[in-house]
Each structure stands twice: as C-alpha cells, then as structure tokens.
Scaffold this motif. Structure first.
Motif, PDB file in Angstrom:
ATOM      1  N   ARG A  14       0.838  -1.205   0.000  1.00 18.63           N
ATOM      2  CA  ARG A  14       0.000   0.000   0.000  1.00 18.63           C
ATOM      3  C   ARG A  14       0.871   1.253   0.000  1.00 18.63           C
ATOM      4  O   ARG A  14       0.593   2.219  -0.715  1.00 18.63           O
ATOM      5  N   TRP A  15       1.933   1.238   0.793  1.00  8.38           N
ATOM      6  CA  TRP A  15       2.854   2.378   0.844  1.00  8.38           C
ATOM      7  C   TRP A  15       3.567   2.544  -0.500  1.00  8.38           C
ATOM      8  O   TRP A  15       3.722   3.663  -0.990  1.00  8.38           O
TER       9      TRP A  15
ATOM     10  N   ASP B 140       1.163   4.049  -3.022  1.00  6.74           N
ATOM     11  CA  ASP B 140       0.929   5.458  -2.704  1.00  6.74           C
ATOM     12  C   ASP B 140       2.126   6.305  -3.125  1.00  6.74           C
ATOM     13  O   ASP B 140       1.981   7.364  -3.746  1.00  6.74           O
TER      14      ASP B 140
ATOM     15  N   LYS C 119      -2.403   5.891  -6.127  1.00  9.48           N
ATOM     16  CA  LYS C 119      -3.435   5.852  -5.095  1.00  9.48           C
ATOM     17  C   LYS C 119      -4.838   5.712  -5.674  1.00  9.48           C
ATOM     18  O   LYS C 119      -5.753   5.240  -5.000  1.00  9.48           O
TER      19      LYS C 119
ATOM     20  N   TYR D 235      -4.577  -0.339  -5.929  1.00  8.90           N
ATOM     21  CA  TYR D 235      -4.618   0.270  -4.592  1.00  8.90           C
ATOM     22  C   TYR D 235      -5.910  -0.110  -3.874  1.00  8.90           C
ATOM     23  O   TYR D 235      -5.901  -0.426  -2.676  1.00  8.90           O
TER      24      TYR D 235
ATOM     25  N   ASN E 148      -5.816  -3.863  -2.992  1.00  7.52           N
ATOM     26  CA  ASN E 148      -4.889  -4.028  -1.874  1.00  7.52           C
ATOM     27  C   ASN E 148      -5.546  -3.620  -0.550  1.00  7.52           C
ATOM     28  O   ASN E 148      -5.373  -4.296   0.470  1.00  7.52           O
ATOM     29  N   GLY E 149      -6.305  -2.523  -0.567  1.00  6.66           N
ATOM     30  CA  GLY E 149      -6.980  -2.070   0.645  1.00  6.66           C
ATOM     31  C   GLY E 149      -8.003  -3.075   1.142  1.00  6.66           C
ATOM     32  O   GLY E 149      -8.115  -3.330   2.353  1.00  6.66           O
TER      33      GLY E 149
ATOM     34  N   THR F  29     -11.653   5.460   0.712  1.00  3.70           N
ATOM     35  CA  THR F  29     -11.286   5.075  -0.641  1.00  3.70           C
ATOM     36  C   THR F  29     -12.496   4.654  -1.463  1.00  3.70           C
ATOM     37  O   THR F  29     -12.646   5.032  -2.639  1.00  3.70           O
TER      38      THR F  29
END
Length: 276
Positions: free
Chosen positions: A188-189, A192, A197, A202, A205-206, A271
């Motif tokens: 995630r980092w 980003d 993002k 993304y 992944n969240g 998100t």
C-alpha cells in the motif's frame, strides 16, 4: 588433464565437506544456534537492503525521483516484507503442520517444547527486529512513531525470552503469524509513493488488507486467548516472567491491532467513497 580435473573435483568436495562440518558442528550446534541465527538475521537485513537499493534503481523509474528518506524507507520496507513472509510462513508451519506442538503425536507439555529449528527461526526474527529498531531510532520518527517502537520492543522481548528459555514458543509463533499482514501494508505504501493511489491495484490491496487484518490480527488473537484459557494449567507452570509475557503480550498487541484496524476501516471507507 584428467588428473588435474579429478584433483580439482576432490579438492572441491573436500572443502564442501569441511564447510558442512563447520555448519553442522559449530554454527548450527545447539549452544551456538541463538548467536548465529541472530547474526544471520542482521546480515540478511543488510543484504536485502542493498539488493532492494540495487534492483529498485534499475527497474523502478519512480525510485530515482524519491527523496533520500523515502528511498531509505522503500528499502527498509523491502526488508520487513521478506521478514514477514519468512516468519509468518515458518510460524504457520510450526503451529499447524509440524509435529513439534502436536498434542496427539508427541508426549509432554506443549508449552515447554522447542527444537533447534524453532530456536533458529526465532533468532533470525530477533536479528530483524534489532536491525529495524536501529533504523527506526536512527531516523526517528521518519520510519515510524512511538507505536512502531512499542510493537518492536514488545515483540523483541517476547521472542528473545521464548528463544532463550524454550518456554512458550507455541504461543510466540501463533502471535508471529500476524506478520502475514505486513506485505500488504508495505505494498500500500509502495503504491501510494509511486502515485498509484487512484488505481484499481490500490483499491484491491486495501480490501485485501481489511480481510487479512480481520483474520490474523483480530480473529486469530481471539483464538489465542481461547487457547491460553484451555491450556492455562500449562501456562501456570511457566516461570513468573514467562506467564506475564504469555498473558500481557497478546493483550497489548490485540489492543494495538484493534486501534490500527479502526484506521484501516476508515481508510477503506474513504477510498470506496471516492470511487462512487
């Protein structure tokens, strides 16, 4: 030519046998396992950091545009990702697939069982926590605030005591399964930082982080407390300090996991709201 070739082969085999004896009789001998594994863990962190720096420079265009501290964090997260994969995989092996903590296949109390391999794995993990803590303190708070320091110190204390005493390794490995969420957090980092993002990757992944965190950092800890309750008669036979760790460490980490889970839920909601 054949004579030279045979001599070369014999020399290589001789050196190979000597190296195997050195590893078996010294580096992996019971008295030396804790020290060699910790040192190996620290050296592995250094090697992964350097490889991450080298590979990222060639294959990721966004890496060159990062600031110095971002590049350090990029490489640092590479270390934590590989450690998480290693320790969560080995922890699953010991807890589920290995006979070491099986109550049906081996005699004796589960709480006091250990092996050279389980001790070695814990030593490697200690090496990682020491290396990562050193980087966190060196660049504090750029690589993580007080919550990361607390998490690492608590984990380091529990793993180090379990490795050195041989007590409670079963529950230590249970807790270490929760490291399975770390690769998703690091990804995630990366996404980003790479300016992705708003990508589908993304979002996916969240969602994956939400479910994996729910399973291995919330529900798993509920099971750990239940299992400790079932085996309380064994836990009470441990040394006083070991008993304190068995009850306190999962409790503190469970509270931290719930607080982080709240942030994950809020982030996922935000998100999803942007996608509507």
């Amino acid at each position: 030519m054949m004579t030279v070739s045979k001599r070369t082969v014999m020399a290589i085999k001789s050196y190979q046998n000597q190296a195997e004896l050195l590893v078996r009789d010294y580096l992996l001998a019971d008295p030396f396992v804790p020290y060699t594994s910790i040192l190996g863990g620290i050296l592995a962190c250094k090697m992964v950091y350097d490889l991450s720096q080298l590979i990222s420079s060639f294959y990721f265009r966004s890496y060159a545009a990062l600031t110095k501290i971002q590049r350090i964090e990029w490489n640092n997260r590479g270390i934590s990702t590989l450690h998480a994969i290693f320790i969560s995989t080995m922890s699953l092996y010991f807890v589920i697939f290995s006979d070491l903590f099986s109550e049906h296949r081996l005699a004796g109390l589960v709480i006091f069982r250990s092996s050279p391999l389980s001790t070695f794995v814990m030593g490697v993990s200690i090496g990682y926590f020491l290396a990562d803590l050193g980087m966190i303190f060196w660049l504090y708070p750029s690589l993580g605030g007080i919550e990361y320091v607390m998490h690492h110190l608590i984990s380091l204390l529990a793993v180090a005591y379990s490795m050195s005493s041989g007590e409670g390794q079963y529950y230590t490995f249970m807790v270490l399964i929760s490291e399975a969420t770390t690769p998703g957090i690091n990804l995630r980092w990366y996404l980003d930082t790479a300016g992705m993002k708003r990508s589908n990757a993304y979002l996916i992944n969240g969602i994956a982080i939400f479910f994996s965190w729910l399973v291995v950092r919330v529900l798993l800890f509920v099971y750990i407390f239940y299992d400790i309750y079932l085996h309380s008669y064994q836990v009470n036979l441990m040394q006083p300090f070991a008993r304190l760790l068995a009850y306190a460490v999962p409790s503190v980490l469970a509270v931290m996991n719930l607080l982080w889970f709240g942030k994950i839920v809020k982030g996922l909601k935000k998100t999803l709201a942007k996608r509507q």
